[in-house]
Enzyme design. Structure first.
Site, PDB file in Angstrom:
ATOM      1  N   SER A 186       0.822  -1.222   0.000  1.00  9.29           N
ATOM      2  CA  SER A 186       0.000   0.000   0.000  1.00  9.29           C
ATOM      3  C   SER A 186       0.847   1.259   0.000  1.00  9.29           C
ATOM      4  O   SER A 186       0.383   2.328  -0.383  1.00  9.29           O
ATOM      5  CB  SER A 186      -0.867   0.072   1.254  1.00  9.29           C
ATOM      6  OG  SER A 186      -1.818  -0.911   1.236  1.00  9.29           O
ATOM      7  N   CYS A 219      -2.108   0.526  10.113  1.00 10.42           N
ATOM      8  CA  CYS A 219      -1.364  -0.741  10.178  1.00 10.42           C
ATOM      9  C   CYS A 219      -1.373  -1.491   8.846  1.00 10.42           C
ATOM     10  O   CYS A 219      -2.376  -1.435   8.131  1.00 10.42           O
ATOM     11  CB  CYS A 219      -1.978  -1.637  11.251  1.00 10.42           C
ATOM     12  SG  CYS A 219      -1.702  -0.943  12.882  1.00 10.42           S
ATOM     13  N   PRO A 220      -0.274  -2.141   8.465  1.00  7.30           N
ATOM     14  CA  PRO A 220       0.971  -2.288   9.248  1.00  7.30           C
ATOM     15  C   PRO A 220       1.936  -1.100   9.150  1.00  7.30           C
ATOM     16  O   PRO A 220       2.961  -1.105   9.820  1.00  7.30           O
ATOM     17  CB  PRO A 220       1.605  -3.542   8.626  1.00  7.30           C
ATOM     18  CG  PRO A 220       1.110  -3.552   7.211  1.00  7.30           C
ATOM     19  CD  PRO A 220      -0.283  -2.970   7.249  1.00  7.30           C
ATOM     20  N   GLY A 221       1.646  -0.102   8.286  1.00  7.99           N
ATOM     21  CA  GLY A 221       2.498   1.095   8.335  1.00  7.99           C
ATOM     22  C   GLY A 221       3.076   1.557   7.006  1.00  7.99           C
ATOM     23  O   GLY A 221       4.005   2.350   6.985  1.00  7.99           O
ATOM     24  N   GLY A 222       2.509   1.078   5.893  1.00 11.03           N
ATOM     25  CA  GLY A 222       3.025   1.470   4.571  1.00 11.03           C
ATOM     26  C   GLY A 222       2.899   2.967   4.304  1.00 11.03           C
ATOM     27  O   GLY A 222       3.798   3.591   3.736  1.00 11.03           O
ATOM     28  N   ASP A 258     -10.170   3.969  17.718  1.00  9.72           N
ATOM     29  CA  ASP A 258     -11.036   4.010  16.531  1.00  9.72           C
ATOM     30  C   ASP A 258     -10.760   5.313  15.755  1.00  9.72           C
ATOM     31  O   ASP A 258     -10.805   6.402  16.335  1.00  9.72           O
ATOM     32  CB  ASP A 258     -12.500   3.962  17.002  1.00  9.72           C
ATOM     33  CG  ASP A 258     -13.471   4.085  15.839  1.00  9.72           C
ATOM     34  OD1 ASP A 258     -13.040   3.894  14.683  1.00  9.72           O
ATOM     35  OD2 ASP A 258     -14.664   4.377  16.094  1.00  9.72           O
ATOM     36  N   LYS A 304     -12.894   3.451  -0.632  1.00 10.56           N
ATOM     37  CA  LYS A 304     -12.938   2.037  -1.056  1.00 10.56           C
ATOM     38  C   LYS A 304     -14.221   1.794  -1.851  1.00 10.56           C
ATOM     39  O   LYS A 304     -15.312   2.251  -1.446  1.00 10.56           O
ATOM     40  CB  LYS A 304     -12.897   1.113   0.168  1.00 10.56           C
ATOM     41  CG  LYS A 304     -11.760   1.407   1.129  1.00 10.56           C
ATOM     42  CD  LYS A 304     -10.413   0.991   0.584  1.00 10.56           C
ATOM     43  CE  LYS A 304      -9.293   1.387   1.526  1.00 10.56           C
ATOM     44  NZ  LYS A 304      -7.959   1.167   0.976  1.00 10.56           N
TER      45      LYS A 304
HETATM   46  C1  LIG Z   1      -5.771  -1.246   4.002  1.00  8.48           C
HETATM   47  S1  LIG Z   1      -5.296  -1.339   5.658  1.00  8.48           S
HETATM   48  C2  LIG Z   1      -4.213   0.020   5.808  1.00  8.48           C
HETATM   49  C3  LIG Z   1      -2.871  -0.212   5.204  1.00  8.48           C
HETATM   50  C4  LIG Z   1      -1.903   0.903   5.501  1.00  8.48           C
HETATM   51  N1  LIG Z   1      -2.307   2.140   4.869  1.00  8.48           N
HETATM   52  C5  LIG Z   1      -0.532   0.540   5.025  1.00  8.48           C
HETATM   53  O1  LIG Z   1      -0.049   1.166   4.068  1.00  8.48           O
HETATM   54  O2  LIG Z   1       0.091  -0.328   5.595  1.00  8.48           O
HETATM   55  C6  LIG Z   1      -6.714  -0.777   6.506  1.00  8.48           C
HETATM   56  C7  LIG Z   1      -6.528  -0.619   7.990  1.00  8.48           C
HETATM   57  O3  LIG Z   1      -7.636   0.132   8.454  1.00  8.48           O
HETATM   58  C8  LIG Z   1      -7.860  -0.248   9.780  1.00  8.48           C
HETATM   59  N2  LIG Z   1      -9.210   0.221  10.189  1.00  8.48           N
HETATM   60  C9  LIG Z   1     -10.407  -0.098   9.655  1.00  8.48           C
HETATM   61  N3  LIG Z   1     -11.377   0.558  10.315  1.00  8.48           N
HETATM   62  C10 LIG Z   1     -10.779   1.296  11.273  1.00  8.48           C
HETATM   63  C11 LIG Z   1     -11.252   2.189  12.266  1.00  8.48           C
HETATM   64  N4  LIG Z   1     -12.554   2.461  12.398  1.00  8.48           N
HETATM   65  N5  LIG Z   1     -10.342   2.804  13.056  1.00  8.48           N
HETATM   66  C12 LIG Z   1      -9.020   2.561  12.918  1.00  8.48           C
HETATM   67  N6  LIG Z   1      -8.523   1.719  12.003  1.00  8.48           N
HETATM   68  C13 LIG Z   1      -9.397   1.100  11.181  1.00  8.48           C
HETATM   69  C14 LIG Z   1      -7.676  -1.763   9.763  1.00  8.48           C
HETATM   70  O4  LIG Z   1      -7.380  -2.246  11.048  1.00  8.48           O
HETATM   71  C15 LIG Z   1      -6.516  -1.914   8.774  1.00  8.48           C
HETATM   72  O5  LIG Z   1      -5.292  -2.048   9.460  1.00  8.48           O
END
Ligand SMILES: C[S@@+](CC[C@H](N)C(=O)[O-])C[C@H]1O[C@@H](n2cnc3c(N)ncnc32)[C@H](O)[C@@H]1O
Length: 358
Positions: A186, A219-222, A258, A304
């Protein structure tokens, strides 16, 4: 018969078609589109060549979300002679404007990839031929890109686009190398978004080391990795686990909260970035809330699109954004939206208030 040939991500042909059909109507060009699923391209037909030429000259290319590249095709050749393809093209060259650049390309699909060798091999002889018939001169003042788009080894579309009103990238794609250290693929989405949406001369200021950022759904941090590598300090909000690579930099604080209720303690945040997998309208509203409350200066986020009607869903979100900002008396703002090359079922949005001097 003329058409506007549009490239898109394979699988998004219908969204690309609806997009050009809607936007072309603003220039009195009322048409229809044809496209086969998963090919990565569509044809848009208007009432005549003149109306299509108006669209390619006047409709700003930067408005497109799903369309990566476009040109006005003056002819579609369906039975090229593989032993003398140039000869087959001769009938249309008179109608071409003088080109300053030539692109020989093929769709971004499995079939298209098999044509890339042909594209490379064909470019030089075609350019030489076009020079000979005075349809090509790189020193000419008006910048015109000539396009030849192979859809098979014996069929192609041939035409042009104003160079300043089409993508300057090969196939309309910004290819980036995945950094070895980055925690997820990502990461390239945010890198591409920064490069595409922020002009080079503004990057030093808008992506300056020392800026504070919040990453919702980190997460994971990209995405955090992209902020950290530019020297920023990041509040990473997500219940998941952050990669050690970014945590070890000392520039990241992880909040297991959240994203919809998180509030930054200090109001010194420049960037809000958000890649949460959540309903797009909810994310759009949240981004507006942050901007309206003055909790960030700029927001970069993904919407999304797991649903079928993706073009319509994006438009609904953009309406929500415009209405929310207008209701808050924010009249001047920048809203850029694009399905990036590294995006999948999603689009990326940049939203910020316009600086006063703009
Ligand atoms: C596509 S991943 C993110 C990848 C991240 N941008 C990266 O580059 O590694 C989506 C993330 O959104 C988090 N997520 C979904 N709903 C959330 C919420 N209401 N609050 C915080 N995190 C949320 C999920 O736990 C997941 O880790």
């Amino acid at each position: 018969m003329s058409c506007i040939l549009c490239y898109c991500r394979p699988g998004f042909e219908n969204d690309a078609g609806l997009e050009i059909q809607t936007l072309a109507a603003d220039f009195n060009c009322y048409g229809y589109f044809k496209g086969k699923p998963n090919t990565g391209w569509i044809e848009f037909y208007g009432q005549d060549t003149v109306s299509l030429a108006t669209v390619i000259n006047k409709l700003p290319f930067g408005k497109f979300i799903f369309i990566r590249q476009w040109f006005l095709s003056l002819a579609h050749f369906e039975e090229l002679d593989p032993s003398d393809r140039i000869n087959s093209l001769k009938e249309v060259t008179d109608a071409l404007p003088l080109g300053t650049e030539l692109r020989v390309e093929a769709p971004d699909s499995e079939e298209g990839k098999a044509l890339s060798k042909l594209c490379r091999k064909f470019t030089v002889p075609l350019r030489q031929y076009l020079k000979k018939v005075q349809r090509y001169d790189e020193k000419s003042k008006a910048s015109v890109s000539l396009f030849l788009f192979f859809t098979s080894s014996t069929s192609c579309f041939f035409g042009y686009a104003p160079s300043e009103n089409c993508s300057s990238l090969a196939n309309g794609i910004l290819r980036l190398k995945h950094p070895n250290q980055a925690p997820s693929r990502s990461t390239l989405k945010l890198d591409e978004a920064f490069q595409l949406f922020i002009p080079e001369q503004e990057r030093e200021q808008r992506l300056a080391p020392g800026l504070h950022a919040v990453d919702l759904g980190a997460c994971p941090g990209g995405w955090t990795y992209q902020l950290v590598r530019r020297g920023m300090f990041v509040q990473a909000v997500d219940n998941g686990a952050m990669s050690e690579v970014v945590m070890e930099t000392g520039q990241v604080k992880h909040y297991q909260e959240d994203g919809f209720s998180y509030e930054p303690k200090k109001k010194n945040v420049y960037w809000l970035v958000c890649d949460m997998i959540e309903k797009p309208d909810r994310v759009a509203k949240l981004m507006c809330d942050w901007l309206i409350k003055g909790w960030c200066k700029e927001a970069m986020f993904n919407l999304k699109l797991p649903m079928k009607k993706r073009y319509e869903s994006v438009q609904e979100c953009l309406d929500i954004i415009r209405e929310s900002l207008h209701a808050a008396n924010i009249k001047k703002f920048q809203l850029r939206v694009k399905q990036l090359y590294h995006d999948r079922d999603e689009v990326t949005v940049l939203l910020r208030k316009r600086p006063e001097h703009n």
